[in-house]
Design a protein around this motif. Structure first.
Motif, PDB file in Angstrom:
ATOM      1  N   ARG A 120       6.109  -0.296   4.663  1.00 46.72           N
ATOM      2  CA  ARG A 120       5.214  -0.536   5.204  1.00 46.72           C
ATOM      3  C   ARG A 120       3.859   0.321   6.005  1.00 46.72           C
ATOM      4  O   ARG A 120       5.350   0.165   7.028  1.00 46.72           O
ATOM      5  CB  ARG A 120       5.121  -2.467   4.896  1.00 46.72           C
ATOM      6  N   VAL A 121       3.039  -0.027   6.688  1.00 45.72           N
ATOM      7  CA  VAL A 121       2.287   0.629   7.679  1.00 45.72           C
ATOM      8  C   VAL A 121       1.613  -1.305   8.602  1.00 45.72           C
ATOM      9  O   VAL A 121       1.180  -1.559   8.444  1.00 45.72           O
ATOM     10  CB  VAL A 121       1.392   1.797   7.815  1.00 45.72           C
ATOM     11  N   GLY A 122       2.208  -0.325  10.045  1.00 43.38           N
ATOM     12  CA  GLY A 122       1.339  -1.529  10.713  1.00 43.38           C
ATOM     13  C   GLY A 122       1.926  -2.797  10.427  1.00 43.38           C
ATOM     14  O   GLY A 122       3.816  -2.098  10.130  1.00 43.38           O
ATOM     15  N   GLY A 172       0.998  -1.042  -0.050  1.00 41.96           N
ATOM     16  CA  GLY A 172       0.173  -0.449   0.001  1.00 41.96           C
ATOM     17  C   GLY A 172       0.817   1.143   0.030  1.00 41.96           C
ATOM     18  O   GLY A 172       1.994   0.477   0.230  1.00 41.96           O
ATOM     19  N   ASP A 173       0.276   2.448   0.100  1.00 44.56           N
ATOM     20  CA  ASP A 173       0.797   3.528   0.210  1.00 44.56           C
ATOM     21  C   ASP A 173       1.960   4.056  -1.470  1.00 44.56           C
ATOM     22  O   ASP A 173       2.711   4.510  -0.920  1.00 44.56           O
ATOM     23  CB  ASP A 173       1.572   4.263   1.246  1.00 44.56           C
ATOM     24  N   GLU A 174       1.353   3.133  -2.661  1.00 45.83           N
ATOM     25  CA  GLU A 174       2.036   3.021  -3.728  1.00 45.83           C
ATOM     26  C   GLU A 174       2.686   4.129  -4.079  1.00 45.83           C
ATOM     27  O   GLU A 174       3.105   5.133  -5.353  1.00 45.83           O
ATOM     28  CB  GLU A 174       3.139   2.436  -4.421  1.00 45.83           C
ATOM     29  N   ALA A 217      -0.451  -7.040  17.752  1.00 49.48           N
ATOM     30  CA  ALA A 217      -1.712  -6.522  17.576  1.00 49.48           C
ATOM     31  C   ALA A 217      -1.078  -6.340  15.926  1.00 49.48           C
ATOM     32  O   ALA A 217       0.267  -7.066  15.269  1.00 49.48           O
ATOM     33  CB  ALA A 217      -1.956  -5.320  17.807  1.00 49.48           C
ATOM     34  N   LEU A 218      -2.282  -6.537  14.874  1.00 52.99           N
ATOM     35  CA  LEU A 218      -1.793  -6.046  13.586  1.00 52.99           C
ATOM     36  C   LEU A 218      -1.503  -4.625  12.998  1.00 52.99           C
ATOM     37  O   LEU A 218      -0.659  -5.327  12.116  1.00 52.99           O
ATOM     38  CB  LEU A 218      -2.905  -6.867  12.933  1.00 52.99           C
ATOM     39  N   GLY A 219      -1.928  -4.380  13.842  1.00 51.41           N
ATOM     40  CA  GLY A 219      -1.352  -2.326  13.597  1.00 51.41           C
ATOM     41  C   GLY A 219      -2.352  -2.557  12.512  1.00 51.41           C
ATOM     42  O   GLY A 219      -2.208  -1.740  11.333  1.00 51.41           O
ATOM     43  N   THR A 220      -4.062  -2.196  12.611  1.00 46.41           N
ATOM     44  CA  THR A 220      -4.191  -1.872  11.766  1.00 46.41           C
ATOM     45  C   THR A 220      -5.239  -0.585  11.689  1.00 46.41           C
ATOM     46  O   THR A 220      -4.639   0.251  12.420  1.00 46.41           O
ATOM     47  CB  THR A 220      -6.380  -3.059  12.175  1.00 46.41           C
ATOM     48  N   THR A 221      -5.616  -0.205  10.731  1.00 45.18           N
ATOM     49  CA  THR A 221      -5.884   1.348  10.864  1.00 45.18           C
ATOM     50  C   THR A 221      -7.256   1.746  11.492  1.00 45.18           C
ATOM     51  O   THR A 221      -7.741   2.635  11.975  1.00 45.18           O
ATOM     52  CB  THR A 221      -6.543   1.915   9.646  1.00 45.18           C
ATOM     53  N   GLY A 222      -8.103   0.697  12.739  1.00 40.04           N
ATOM     54  CA  GLY A 222      -8.211   0.699  13.419  1.00 40.04           C
ATOM     55  C   GLY A 222     -10.447   1.566  12.577  1.00 40.04           C
ATOM     56  O   GLY A 222     -11.045   2.012  13.621  1.00 40.04           O
ATOM     57  N   TYR A 264      -0.488 -10.526   8.801  1.00 41.08           N
ATOM     58  CA  TYR A 264      -0.652  -8.931   8.868  1.00 41.08           C
ATOM     59  C   TYR A 264      -1.322  -8.455   7.459  1.00 41.08           C
ATOM     60  O   TYR A 264       0.060  -8.389   6.877  1.00 41.08           O
ATOM     61  CB  TYR A 264       0.855  -9.042   9.016  1.00 41.08           C
ATOM     62  N   VAL A 265      -1.886  -8.683   6.976  1.00 40.82           N
ATOM     63  CA  VAL A 265      -2.903  -8.203   5.676  1.00 40.82           C
ATOM     64  C   VAL A 265      -4.199  -7.313   6.476  1.00 40.82           C
ATOM     65  O   VAL A 265      -4.694  -7.310   7.272  1.00 40.82           O
ATOM     66  CB  VAL A 265      -3.259  -9.328   5.291  1.00 40.82           C
ATOM     67  N   THR A 266      -4.375  -7.288   5.030  1.00 42.65           N
ATOM     68  CA  THR A 266      -6.328  -6.529   5.664  1.00 42.65           C
ATOM     69  C   THR A 266      -7.104  -7.524   4.627  1.00 42.65           C
ATOM     70  O   THR A 266      -6.527  -8.675   4.911  1.00 42.65           O
ATOM     71  CB  THR A 266      -6.443  -5.165   4.143  1.00 42.65           C
ATOM     72  N   ASN A 310     -10.091   2.681   4.989  1.00 43.93           N
ATOM     73  CA  ASN A 310      -8.628   2.541   5.492  1.00 43.93           C
ATOM     74  C   ASN A 310      -7.437   2.909   4.594  1.00 43.93           C
ATOM     75  O   ASN A 310      -6.835   3.552   5.107  1.00 43.93           O
ATOM     76  CB  ASN A 310      -8.546   0.554   5.790  1.00 43.93           C
ATOM     77  N   ALA A 311      -8.357   3.232   3.177  1.00 38.51           N
ATOM     78  CA  ALA A 311      -7.161   3.712   2.314  1.00 38.51           C
ATOM     79  C   ALA A 311      -7.384   5.009   2.411  1.00 38.51           C
ATOM     80  O   ALA A 311      -8.060   5.692   3.326  1.00 38.51           O
ATOM     81  CB  ALA A 311      -7.747   3.379   1.173  1.00 38.51           C
ATOM     82  N   GLY A 312      -6.045   5.374   1.584  1.00 37.14           N
ATOM     83  CA  GLY A 312      -5.753   7.185   1.765  1.00 37.14           C
ATOM     84  C   GLY A 312      -5.012   6.971   0.983  1.00 37.14           C
ATOM     85  O   GLY A 312      -3.882   7.637   0.770  1.00 37.14           O
ATOM     86  N   GLY A 355     -12.549  -1.213  11.136  1.00 38.40           N
ATOM     87  CA  GLY A 355     -13.473  -1.167  11.838  1.00 38.40           C
ATOM     88  C   GLY A 355     -13.719  -2.280  10.416  1.00 38.40           C
ATOM     89  O   GLY A 355     -14.440  -3.112  10.054  1.00 38.40           O
ATOM     90  N   ILE A 356     -12.834  -2.735   9.319  1.00 36.29           N
ATOM     91  CA  ILE A 356     -12.911  -2.554   8.022  1.00 36.29           C
ATOM     92  C   ILE A 356     -13.012  -4.636   7.922  1.00 36.29           C
ATOM     93  O   ILE A 356     -13.964  -5.242   7.818  1.00 36.29           O
ATOM     94  CB  ILE A 356     -11.382  -3.008   6.844  1.00 36.29           C
ATOM     95  N   GLY A 357     -11.649  -4.998   9.260  1.00 38.41           N
ATOM     96  CA  GLY A 357     -12.201  -6.909   9.373  1.00 38.41           C
ATOM     97  C   GLY A 357     -13.361  -7.307   9.466  1.00 38.41           C
ATOM     98  O   GLY A 357     -13.924  -8.094   8.975  1.00 38.41           O
ATOM     99  N   PRO A 358     -13.727  -6.595  11.064  1.00 40.74           N
ATOM    100  CA  PRO A 358     -15.020  -7.213  11.689  1.00 40.74           C
ATOM    101  C   PRO A 358     -16.198  -6.097   9.843  1.00 40.74           C
ATOM    102  O   PRO A 358     -16.951  -7.436  10.108  1.00 40.74           O
ATOM    103  CB  PRO A 358     -15.205  -6.440  12.164  1.00 40.74           C
TER     104      PRO A 358
HETATM  105  P1  IMP Z   1      -6.951  -2.665   7.703  1.00 39.30           P
HETATM  106  O1  IMP Z   1      -7.369  -2.721   6.681  1.00 39.30           O
HETATM  107  O2  IMP Z   1      -7.177  -1.529   8.767  1.00 39.30           O
HETATM  108  O3  IMP Z   1      -7.622  -4.226   9.189  1.00 39.30           O
HETATM  109  O4  IMP Z   1      -5.357  -3.329   8.135  1.00 39.30           O
HETATM  110  C1  IMP Z   1      -4.551  -4.425   8.151  1.00 39.30           C
HETATM  111  C2  IMP Z   1      -3.498  -3.987   7.649  1.00 39.30           C
HETATM  112  O5  IMP Z   1      -2.978  -3.392   6.111  1.00 39.30           O
HETATM  113  C3  IMP Z   1      -2.617  -2.874   8.542  1.00 39.30           C
HETATM  114  O6  IMP Z   1      -1.444  -3.499   8.941  1.00 39.30           O
HETATM  115  C4  IMP Z   1      -2.571  -1.872   8.100  1.00 39.30           C
HETATM  116  O7  IMP Z   1      -1.728  -0.641   8.490  1.00 39.30           O
HETATM  117  C5  IMP Z   1      -2.663  -2.276   6.755  1.00 39.30           C
HETATM  118  N1  IMP Z   1      -3.792  -0.783   5.745  1.00 39.30           N
HETATM  119  C6  IMP Z   1      -4.718  -1.161   5.220  1.00 39.30           C
HETATM  120  N2  IMP Z   1      -4.977  -0.038   4.659  1.00 39.30           N
HETATM  121  C7  IMP Z   1      -3.991   0.243   3.942  1.00 39.30           C
HETATM  122  C8  IMP Z   1      -3.383   1.454   3.460  1.00 39.30           C
HETATM  123  O8  IMP Z   1      -4.398   2.418   2.518  1.00 39.30           O
HETATM  124  N3  IMP Z   1      -2.107   1.688   2.747  1.00 39.30           N
HETATM  125  C9  IMP Z   1      -1.162   1.052   3.771  1.00 39.30           C
HETATM  126  N4  IMP Z   1      -1.151   0.036   4.464  1.00 39.30           N
HETATM  127  C10 IMP Z   1      -2.931  -0.267   4.680  1.00 39.30           C
END
Ligand code: IMP
Length: 431
Positions: free
Chosen positions: A273-275, A13-15, A126-131, A238-240, A39-41, A133-136
């Motif tokens: 990589r984030v997370g 991500g973040d490319e 922890a996975l380091g999610t973006t918080g 460690y994925v989305t 979760n995308a930005g 609510g994507i996974g649930p």
């Molecule tokens: P989630 O998608 O919030 O469940 O997060 C799961 C993993 O994907 C975490 O490591 C996040 O940091 C990563 N992630 C989710 N969305 C992005 C993105 O848009 N860019 C980079 N990392 C992401």
């Protein structure tokens, strides 16, 4: 002539996909989000003004483009409205220009609470999610209990189902996570006013896209996250929770593979990589400072500092295969300006057996070290370069080496944050 183009990330991500989608879609009739959620930005810089989109497709900044949020996307109505308002403040109006699939699952407050509570309970694991609510929310979809966008049209049914789902979540939140219970009436109260805003956007988006294909309109499919955050092909766990590789386009929109003409893989000239999770080419100290500061490597959704590293051609070659990539777009080349030496990871070695391994399985990631090939850096600025002739010899050599290693052409190079900082080697709609 190519009509339908997929733009997706080949790393974590973040490319820099947002800028490329924005650039390419100036010529497109439709821009389609097919997976992920807010979760995308996607950061866009237009006339020196920074706009960050999380849910609305990046191509919407062009007046004649229609945005589609397709069935594979999980949608937070609250976030959607926030984004519409932000765009309106910037004089970008989306009335009759955004359509949302009736089959998109909703993200509501209980998904967010659950995401955060789980991460907290996991502690150092922890996975380091973006918080967000994507996974649930994706779990609800697979478990066949999700409320979907189309359900917003039936208020009575909505209230009954919401009450049941909140009851289900409260059981876990209270008993397992020692969290305070959620009141479904508050969720309903906040949700109802959003329905008026969203109502007319709700459509069978698969139908819209099939008609667009029949009418030979140009369509851009905008990926979120990156190939190694994919739920099936990424560095699990460690994925989305969605398919960020090319298969996500097909299931996430209802457009079949024969209708995808060109698949462009966006690759940062280095890696981030984030997370948490495996990152073989990660660097620390002065190199990390260089990438972080020069590349502004802080998350556009959560503001977290991104981990940084050299380009990983082993995983990139894998991304070429799992996505059937037509070509690559290298972004942020300018961030490498001023480095004496640049490295590319060309193989992984197991530190115990000293064997070269093609792609690690889940238990092997911790045991591998990257094997690098070194390339000379350059001192001349590539920032803002618009033609290949503007690049120093060493930058040409770096790009050619990526093409050789991956056996994939580089069709676009991005050389800075502005829309115009770009080298178009081939016109993707024409080639
Ligand atoms: P989630 O998608 O919030 O469940 O997060 C799961 C993993 O994907 C975490 O490591 C996040 O940091 C990563 N992630 C989710 N969305 C992005 C993105 O848009 N860019 C980079 N990392 C992401």
């Amino acid at each position: 002539m190519k009509k339908n183009i997929v733009i997706l990330g080949t790393q974590w991500g973040d490319e820099g996909k947002g800028k490329i989608v924005d650039y390419i879609s100036s010529d497109a009739s439709y821009v389609v989000r097919y997976q992920g959620g807010h979760n995308a930005g996607h950061t866009l810089v237009v006339n020196e003004k920074k706009i960050i989109l999380h849910l609305i497709p990046s191509g919407l900044l062009h007046q004649n483009t229609i945005g589609i949020i397709a069935n594979g996307v999980v949608v937070s109505p609250a976030e959607l409205i926030k984004e519409i308002k932000m765009l309106e403040k910037n004089n970008i109006f989306i009335n009759k220009r955004v359509f949302i699939s009736d089959a998109s699952p909703l993200i509501l407050q209980y998904h967010i609470e659950m995401d955060i509570a789980r991460e907290k309970k996991l502690g150092i694991n922890a996975l380091g999610t973006t918080g967000r609510g994507i996974g649930p929310a994706y779990e609800d979809k697979i478990a066949r209990r999700a409320l979907r966008i189309g359900d917003l049209k039936n208020e009575k049914n909505l209230s009954t189902r919401l009450e049941k789902i909140v009851h289900y979540y409260n059981h876990q939140l209270v008993n397992f996570y020692q969290h305070k219970p959620i009141d479904y009436k508050i969720i309903l109260r906040d949700l109802l006013p959003t329905i008026d805003v969203i109502h007319d956007m709700i459509q069978d988006t698969t139908n819209i896209l099939h008609k667009a294909i029949k009418d030979k309109k140009k369509i851009v499919f905008e990926g979120a996250q990156g190939s190694f955050l994919d739920i099936d092909h990424g560095t699990y766990p460690y994925v989305t929770s969605s398919n960020s590789t090319v298969g996500g386009v097909i299931t996430g929109t209802g457009v079949g593979p024969k209708d995808l003409d060109y698949i462009l893989g966006i690759t940062k000239a280095y890696s981030t990589r984030v997370g948490y999770g495996p990152f073989p080419t990660e660097v620390f100290d002065d190199k990390d400072r260089h990438f972080s500061n020069k590349g502004h490597e802080f998350g556009s959704t959560t503001g977290r500092k991104r981990r940084t590293g050299w380009l990983d051609a082993v995983s990139l070659c894998r991304a070429v295969k799992i996505n059937s990539l037509s070509s690559l777009c290298i972004t942020k080349l300018d961030v490498l300006d001023g480095l004496d030496e640049i490295k590319i990871c060309v193989a992984y070695k197991n530190i115990d057996t000293l064997e070269i391994i093609s792609f690690p399985d889940i238990n092997e990631w911790e045991k591998i070290v990257p094997i690098y090939k070194s390339y000379p850096g350059w001192t001349k600025k590539t920032l803002g370069a618009k033609k290949m002739e503007d690049l120093p010899y060493e930058a040409h050599h770096y790009i050619n080496s990526i093409e050789e290693i991956t056996q994939t052409p580089v069709d676009i190079i991005s050389t800075g944050p502005e829309r115009s900082d770009i080298i178009l080697i081939k016109d993707v709609f024409e080639c």
